[in-house]
Design an enzyme around this catalytic site. Sequence first.
Site, PDB file in Angstrom:
ATOM      1  N   ARG A 182      51.217  17.235  19.685  1.00 18.09           N
ATOM      2  CA  ARG A 182      50.892  15.804  19.792  1.00 18.09           C
ATOM      3  C   ARG A 182      50.873  15.170  18.410  1.00 18.09           C
ATOM      4  NH1 ARG A 182      45.542  16.901  23.054  1.00 18.09           N
ATOM      5  NH2 ARG A 182      46.403  18.393  24.515  1.00 18.09           N
ATOM      6  N   ASN A 209      38.076  26.010  36.028  1.00 15.02           N
ATOM      7  CA  ASN A 209      38.855  25.043  35.263  1.00 15.02           C
ATOM      8  C   ASN A 209      40.242  24.997  35.894  1.00 15.02           C
ATOM      9  OD1 ASN A 209      40.226  23.559  33.385  1.00 15.02           O
ATOM     10  ND2 ASN A 209      39.715  24.854  31.630  1.00 15.02           N
ATOM     11  N   HIS A 260      37.300  16.722  24.713  1.00 16.35           N
ATOM     12  CA  HIS A 260      36.650  17.945  24.196  1.00 16.35           C
ATOM     13  C   HIS A 260      35.134  17.782  24.127  1.00 16.35           C
ATOM     14  CE1 HIS A 260      40.505  18.931  21.656  1.00 16.35           C
ATOM     15  NE2 HIS A 260      40.523  19.597  22.797  1.00 16.35           N
ATOM     16  N   ARG A 298      35.166  22.110  35.580  1.00 19.35           N
ATOM     17  CA  ARG A 298      35.558  21.318  34.422  1.00 19.35           C
ATOM     18  C   ARG A 298      36.338  20.122  34.963  1.00 19.35           C
ATOM     19  NH1 ARG A 298      39.777  22.291  29.567  1.00 19.35           N
ATOM     20  NH2 ARG A 298      39.041  20.532  28.348  1.00 19.35           N
ATOM     21  N   ILE A 333      41.787  27.377  15.736  1.00 19.16           N
ATOM     22  CA  ILE A 333      42.017  27.276  14.292  1.00 19.16           C
ATOM     23  C   ILE A 333      40.670  27.256  13.558  1.00 19.16           C
ATOM     24  CG2 ILE A 333      42.962  25.800  12.462  1.00 19.16           C
ATOM     25  CD1 ILE A 333      45.054  24.807  14.557  1.00 19.16           C
ATOM     26  N   ARG A 356      49.499  29.907  13.665  1.00 16.62           N
ATOM     27  CA  ARG A 356      49.825  31.205  13.036  1.00 16.62           C
ATOM     28  C   ARG A 356      51.298  31.273  12.660  1.00 16.62           C
ATOM     29  NH1 ARG A 356      46.646  34.096  17.808  1.00 16.62           N
ATOM     30  NH2 ARG A 356      47.641  32.304  18.761  1.00 16.62           N
ATOM     31  N   GLU A 368      32.903  26.448  26.166  1.00 18.02           N
ATOM     32  CA  GLU A 368      32.814  25.342  27.132  1.00 18.02           C
ATOM     33  C   GLU A 368      32.364  25.846  28.499  1.00 18.02           C
ATOM     34  OE1 GLU A 368      36.709  24.444  25.374  1.00 18.02           O
ATOM     35  OE2 GLU A 368      36.421  22.427  26.158  1.00 18.02           O
TER      36      GLU A 368
HETATM   37  P1  ADP Z   1      43.680  25.356  23.081  1.00 20.91           P
HETATM   38  O1  ADP Z   1      43.603  23.935  22.645  1.00 20.91           O
HETATM   39  O2  ADP Z   1      44.958  25.722  23.759  1.00 20.91           O
HETATM   40  O3  ADP Z   1      42.425  25.861  23.785  1.00 20.91           O
HETATM   41  P2  ADP Z   1      42.850  27.166  20.989  1.00 20.91           P
HETATM   42  O4  ADP Z   1      41.497  26.629  20.721  1.00 20.91           O
HETATM   43  O5  ADP Z   1      42.968  28.499  21.632  1.00 20.91           O
HETATM   44  O6  ADP Z   1      43.781  26.136  21.710  1.00 20.91           O
HETATM   45  O7  ADP Z   1      43.617  27.237  19.570  1.00 20.91           O
HETATM   46  C1  ADP Z   1      44.939  27.632  19.461  1.00 20.91           C
HETATM   47  C2  ADP Z   1      45.334  27.518  17.994  1.00 20.91           C
HETATM   48  O8  ADP Z   1      44.505  28.402  17.218  1.00 20.91           O
HETATM   49  C3  ADP Z   1      46.778  27.901  17.740  1.00 20.91           C
HETATM   50  O9  ADP Z   1      47.387  26.980  16.862  1.00 20.91           O
HETATM   51  C4  ADP Z   1      46.630  29.247  17.050  1.00 20.91           C
HETATM   52  O10 ADP Z   1      47.665  29.503  16.146  1.00 20.91           O
HETATM   53  C5  ADP Z   1      45.335  29.062  16.298  1.00 20.91           C
HETATM   54  N1  ADP Z   1      44.802  30.357  15.890  1.00 20.91           N
HETATM   55  C6  ADP Z   1      44.293  31.339  16.664  1.00 20.91           C
HETATM   56  N2  ADP Z   1      43.975  32.419  15.909  1.00 20.91           N
HETATM   57  C7  ADP Z   1      44.321  32.108  14.635  1.00 20.91           C
HETATM   58  C8  ADP Z   1      44.270  32.803  13.379  1.00 20.91           C
HETATM   59  N3  ADP Z   1      43.795  34.032  13.295  1.00 20.91           N
HETATM   60  N4  ADP Z   1      44.709  32.143  12.284  1.00 20.91           N
HETATM   61  C9  ADP Z   1      45.197  30.899  12.375  1.00 20.91           C
HETATM   62  N5  ADP Z   1      45.278  30.198  13.503  1.00 20.91           N
HETATM   63  C10 ADP Z   1      44.846  30.790  14.621  1.00 20.91           C
END
Ligand code: ADP
Length: 396
Positions: free
Chosen positions: A240, A7, A180, A91, A331, A284, A383
């Site tokens: 965004r 990627n 996605h 990717r 999330i 978080r 992915e």
């Molecule tokens: P990306 O789009 O960069 O791949 P991710 O799928 O890794 O993003 O998601 C990142 C988001 O997930 C961030 O907003 C992070 O705060 C949230 N996140 C990760 N772990 C937790 C948790 N335990 N509780 C709440 N939100 C979380």
Amino acid sequence: MKILVLNCGSSSLKYQLFNMDDESVMAKGLVEKIGLSDSILTHQPANQDKVKIETSIPEHGVAIELVVKALLDEKHGVIKDMKEIDAVGHRTIHGGTSFTESCIITDDVIAEMERLVDLAPLHNPPSILGIRACQDKMPGIPMVGVFDTAFHQTMDAAHYLYGLPYEYYEKYQMRRFGFHGTSHRFVSIRCRELLGNPEHSKIITCHLGNGSSIAAIVDGKVIDTSMGYTPLEGLVMGTRCGDLDPAILPFLMRKEGLDADALDAVINKKSGLLGISGVSSDMRDIEAAAADGNERAQVAMEIFRKTVIHYIGAYAAEMNGVDAILFTAGIGENDIANRAAICENLSYLGVEFDKEANDCRGKEVMISTPNSKVKVFVIPTNEELMIARDTAALVK
Ligand code: ADP
């Protein structure tokens, strides 16, 4: 069969080497700060400690060379010869309307990706750089492109066209593409398995991460998705803005004296959870600040939840029903409180939420009761594995 998944970003490169006999990850890693003098390769062989190599990595070709070297290394390597890598899966972000599924990369495919750079000026050029670097450093090893947009190409014109003059669609392909797709495909395939692979199914996949999108999937085919011409449309995301009244944009350009690039930076990088809360783009941090009484963080979180609830409702209506809803990505997989707040608003659809089952992070679980009319799942996305599977299937 061993598949290397790559990627490539403009200054970074993530990799995973899969053993497809059991789909295990033999090693994975990340090259950061490509083009700077203090580049870092972090290499992690399975069940071993991470190895960090700091060195100057001026361009993607050098990065690929270092990755191969790490995979072959006597101490922390996992293969003996580069020839053990049967294929490389890339990717590749934007496939426009040209790529409706993954494909073997040929010169024609690269030429078409170059033609599509206009649609994804930030994302397609690094993918192409990565592909060219592999052609150079790993000659003879077949490569496959897995496009983020491909899975959404089943949408019909009623779902992909905007209410703009048709000539812009003809001139610029101004339409919804969706993103996605590899994640939505991976989790929706798993969801159908969990439903017992019925002949007919209506599924809503919620990929909620730093970037977020939702898709409506009927019998395995996307009929609608929240991201559009770019990954900016739809949900409120980390930075965004998501859906807006488009009249806001020319207004801001005039009032704030913004040119197109400056406006682009506002809506891509300074909006969303960060823009509303002023705290952070990370959920978080938003939750911590909201719990501390920060009102802007509280409203940012409520807006996020509201937009997810909004799209789930819209897609259930578009599909005239829904069998399963699933949550994935950072999330979606980990945020117990947000999942609960969203699911508690879905009883009208026939969701019977299981609060106890929901009390978990990062694993596959059904968070609706066994009797719930609409099933709700958490399904961790992967992915890279989807890319590896496509690659293996195409080169076999
Ligand atoms: P990306 O789009 O960069 O791949 P991710 O799928 O890794 O993003 O998601 C990142 C988001 O997930 C961030 O907003 C992070 O705060 C949230 N996140 C990760 N772990 C937790 C948790 N335990 N509780 C709440 N939100 C979380």
